[in-house]
Structures are given as C-alpha cells and as structure tokens.
Design an enzyme around this catalytic site. Structure first.
Site, PDB file in Angstrom:
ATOM      1  NE  ARG A  81      44.090  34.521  51.200  1.00 25.54           N
ATOM      2  CZ  ARG A  81      44.698  35.715  51.117  1.00 25.54           C
ATOM      3  NH1 ARG A  81      46.013  35.795  51.155  1.00 25.54           N
ATOM      4  NH2 ARG A  81      43.988  36.820  51.006  1.00 25.54           N
ATOM      5  CG  HIS A  88      40.364  38.631  47.533  1.00 24.03           C
ATOM      6  ND1 HIS A  88      39.981  38.248  48.808  1.00 24.03           N
ATOM      7  CD2 HIS A  88      41.554  39.273  47.685  1.00 24.03           C
ATOM      8  CE1 HIS A  88      40.901  38.643  49.672  1.00 24.03           C
ATOM      9  NE2 HIS A  88      41.867  39.269  49.027  1.00 24.03           N
ATOM     10  CD  GLN A 133      41.372  44.003  49.337  1.00 28.27           C
ATOM     11  OE1 GLN A 133      42.060  43.325  50.088  1.00 28.27           O
ATOM     12  NE2 GLN A 133      41.241  45.305  49.490  1.00 28.27           N
ATOM     13  CG  ASP A 147      45.635  41.869  42.339  1.00 24.32           C
ATOM     14  OD1 ASP A 147      46.581  42.063  43.130  1.00 24.32           O
ATOM     15  OD2 ASP A 147      44.898  40.854  42.400  1.00 24.32           O
ATOM     16  CB  CYS A 161      43.631  43.932  46.795  1.00 18.02           C
ATOM     17  SG  CYS A 161      44.630  42.736  45.883  1.00 18.02           S
ATOM     18  NE  ARG A 212      40.009  42.019  53.280  1.00 19.15           N
ATOM     19  CZ  ARG A 212      40.908  41.093  52.933  1.00 19.15           C
ATOM     20  NH1 ARG A 212      41.930  41.416  52.173  1.00 19.15           N
ATOM     21  NH2 ARG A 212      40.772  39.827  53.320  1.00 19.15           N
TER      22      ARG A 212
HETATM   23  N1   CP Z   1      44.775  41.897  50.003  1.00 21.87           N
HETATM   24  C1   CP Z   1      44.978  40.730  50.633  1.00 21.87           C
HETATM   25  O1   CP Z   1      44.114  39.856  50.687  1.00 21.87           O
HETATM   26  O2   CP Z   1      46.204  40.618  51.229  1.00 21.87           O
HETATM   27  P1   CP Z   1      46.858  39.340  51.927  1.00 21.87           P
HETATM   28  O3   CP Z   1      47.218  38.358  50.850  1.00 21.87           O
HETATM   29  O4   CP Z   1      48.053  39.893  52.647  1.00 21.87           O
HETATM   30  O5   CP Z   1      45.867  38.734  52.888  1.00 21.87           O
HETATM   31  N1  NVA Z   2      45.274  38.291  42.980  1.00 25.49           N
HETATM   32  C1  NVA Z   2      46.145  38.168  44.121  1.00 25.49           C
HETATM   33  C2  NVA Z   2      45.532  38.844  45.316  1.00 25.49           C
HETATM   34  C3  NVA Z   2      46.356  38.791  46.561  1.00 25.49           C
HETATM   35  C4  NVA Z   2      45.664  39.403  47.741  1.00 25.49           C
HETATM   36  C5  NVA Z   2      46.413  36.704  44.388  1.00 25.49           C
HETATM   37  O1  NVA Z   2      45.475  35.895  44.249  1.00 25.49           O
HETATM   38  O2  NVA Z   2      47.534  36.361  44.727  1.00 25.49           O
END
Ligand code: CP
Ligand code: NVA
Length: 307
Positions: free
Chosen positions: A107, A134, A137, A220, A260, A288
């Site tokens: 990540r 992502h 997700q 989101d 998400c 997930r």
């Molecule tokens: N939806 C998602 O990826 O959540 P987190 O940021 O908690 O991993």
């Molecule tokens: N779009 C959000 C998703 C978090 C899971 C971010 O990137 O922070």
C-alpha cells in the site's frame, strides 16, 4: 527487471474476465469452507509480507487473517519501522523481500512506486491501494454484488464523489466485466482521461441524475489518504454530493449501496443510507478476506480443481 514472468495484481486490468470468474468461484468455495470451520491449509510455510506506507484497518486485517487461515504467515512492515522510511530504494526492497517471502502486498502513494517494486520482485505483488488504484476492494465489491444480485455484467453503477483510486478501479472493472458507470464528480475533481482506457461510462454534472436507474450506488471519502491538506477546500467543493435517501430514490428500487470504508456520515453519505436496508457495506468489508484468500491462492498455486 523487464523480463519478469511473475503474475502480479497491480491494477484491475491485470486479470482477464476469465481469471476473475475463476477467482470468484474459488472465493465462494473458500468462504464456505471457512464458515464451516473446515481447515484449509494450502500455504503451510509460505509467507506474505505486507508493506504499508499509509494507514489501514481492513486491508491489514483481511490479508493477515487470510494468510493465517490458509496455513501461512503474514508480516507487517510500515515506512516508519522499516528502512523504506530512511530512503532504501523500492527496487532494493523488492529484491530483498522477494528473496525471503512468497508473496507481497504493498500500500503506497504513486502507482509508479508499486510498479518499480514489482519489476524487481521474484514473487507476486498485490496492490493494497495506491493513489490511482484499489483493485482488491473493487474485486470484493463485485463479489458482494454477485452474492446479492448475480452477475454485474450489463448493470449500471453510479459513482458519486471524488475521482479517486476506487473510481479508476471501477472504470477498469466496467471494461473487464461489461457494465456501465454513471459518474458525477464536482467541477475541478473530474476524471483524469490519461488514467482511463474505457468508454463504458457517462459523466453527469448533477449527482442525482447519475443515480437514475442505477443497480448500485457507490461513493467514497472526499479526501483520500495523502490529500489531507485539501480537506477544507474539498468539503466546500463537494457540497451537494452526499448520497442520501433522495438520491437513492432515483436508483432502481432494489439498488444496493456500497462504500469501501472508512465512511464519514453526513459528508459523502447520509446515515439513513449507509445504515439503511440497501447498504451492504459490512458484506463488502468481510468479503475482502474471502476474495483475497482466493487471489493469493491463485497467484501462488495457479488454477486448482476440486479442492
Ligand atoms: N477499504 C479499505 O481499504 O480500508 P482500510 O484503509 O482500512 O484498509
Ligand atoms: N480513497 C480512499 C480509500 C480508503 C480505503 C483513500 O485512498 O484514502
């Protein structure tokens, strides 16, 4: 680098429809085994390393629990406690981690970072969220749609809010699965055409119009990780883009709502929607775990039959 035959999952378009159909079938089976307390340990002695340059609740938990449930181990690294925070090149990190571990989840910020990492890895790399994508997700979300309503092919999905990583993964999914996206983002926060290779979407200036006839409405956060400095400005710009009961009423009567998570009630979504009967957000979060177990199994073991 350059000639690496390893299969990665760095963005949604890395898999074909056929591969996703396989992973979805495996997810059903793996989820059923887990619910029945059936021990399934195909990955004994295998290790997943998870590299986090941003915060997480669901991604960490689902990958870590999932790897454990498959009989393997998961190791959590973050920028602060690893040498990545002190400037070790991602290319070197990719080399080293892939000598010791069997599969890697990253990540991070720019998609270029995970691509550089993967090009120096001997083992599969999974995108656990970048600024641009992502995919895990959206895979969970499509599986969730499948469980509630069957195939998503031919359906209409309304995306209301920011043109962020989730939207770009949804756009890739629309191309792979053959569905349509109605997209409504505030002026100045529109889709970057350089990131889109599909015409399976329509842009609406008015977010309520984008919901018309949709089978799924999704949104989101307005401020994604890494964009915190813009928060106050974004709150103003996104005024009117809340997914509330009035917008859901424009969708089909049995439309689902997805997010998400984490969510901000009263900003991008009203409590009446996220906590209401059309919301499947907890299923999305749980799924997930199940889809990623199937994904890891596929990346490490390929297609397996009848197990
Ligand atoms: N939806 C998602 O990826 O959540 P987190 O940021 O908690 O991993
Ligand atoms: N779009 C959000 C998703 C978090 C899971 C971010 O990137 O922070």
């Amino acid at each position: 680098a350059g000639q690496n035959p390893i299969k990665h999952f760095l963005q949604f378009s890395d898999f074909t429809r056929d591969e996703f159909e396989y992973v979805i079938e495996r997810t059903k089976l793996i989820k059923r085994k887990f619910k029945n307390y059936e021990v399934y340990h195909p990955l004994v002695d295998r290790t997943l390393v998870m590299v986090f340059e941003k915060s997480s609740t669901r991604t960490r938990l689902s990958f870590e629990a999932g790897m454990h449930q498959l009989g393997g181990a998961a190791i959590y690294l973050n920028t602060r406690d690893s040498q990545l925070g002190r400037g070790e090149p991602v290319e070197d990190a990719g080399q080293v981690m892939s000598r010791m571990c069997d599969i890697i989840m990253v990540r991070t910020f720019g998609q270029d970072i995970i691509e550089r990492f993967a090009s120096h890895s001997r083992v599969p790399v999974i995108n656990g969220l970048t600024n641009e994508h992502h995919p895990c997700q959206v895979l969970a979300d499509i599986f969730t749609f499948h469980e509630h309503r069957g195939s998503i092919a031919g359906k209409t999905v309304a995306w209301i809010g920011d043109a962020n990583n989730m939207l770009y993964s949804w756009l890739q999914a629309a191309e792979v699965f053959g569905f349509h996206l109605n997209v409504s983002t505030p002026a100045g926060y529109d889709i970057d055409p350089a990131l889109v290779k599909t015409d399976r979407y329509t842009v609406f200036a008015n977010p309520s119009d984008a919901c018309e006839g949709a089978h799924l409405v999704t949104t989101d956060v307005w401020t994604s990780m890494g964009y915190e400095k813009e928060n106050a400005e974004r709150l103003k710009a996104f005024d009117g883009f809340i997914v509330d009961g009035a917008k859901m009423a424009r969708a089909t009567p049995d439309a689902l709502f997805m997010h998400c998570l984490p969510a901000h009630r009263g900003e991008e979504v009203a409590a009446e929607v996220i906590d209401g009967p059309q919301s499947v957000v907890w299923d999305e979060a749980e799924n997930r775990l199940h889809v990623q177990k199937a994904l890891i199994e596929y990346l490490l073991l390929g297609r397996i039959e009848n197990k």
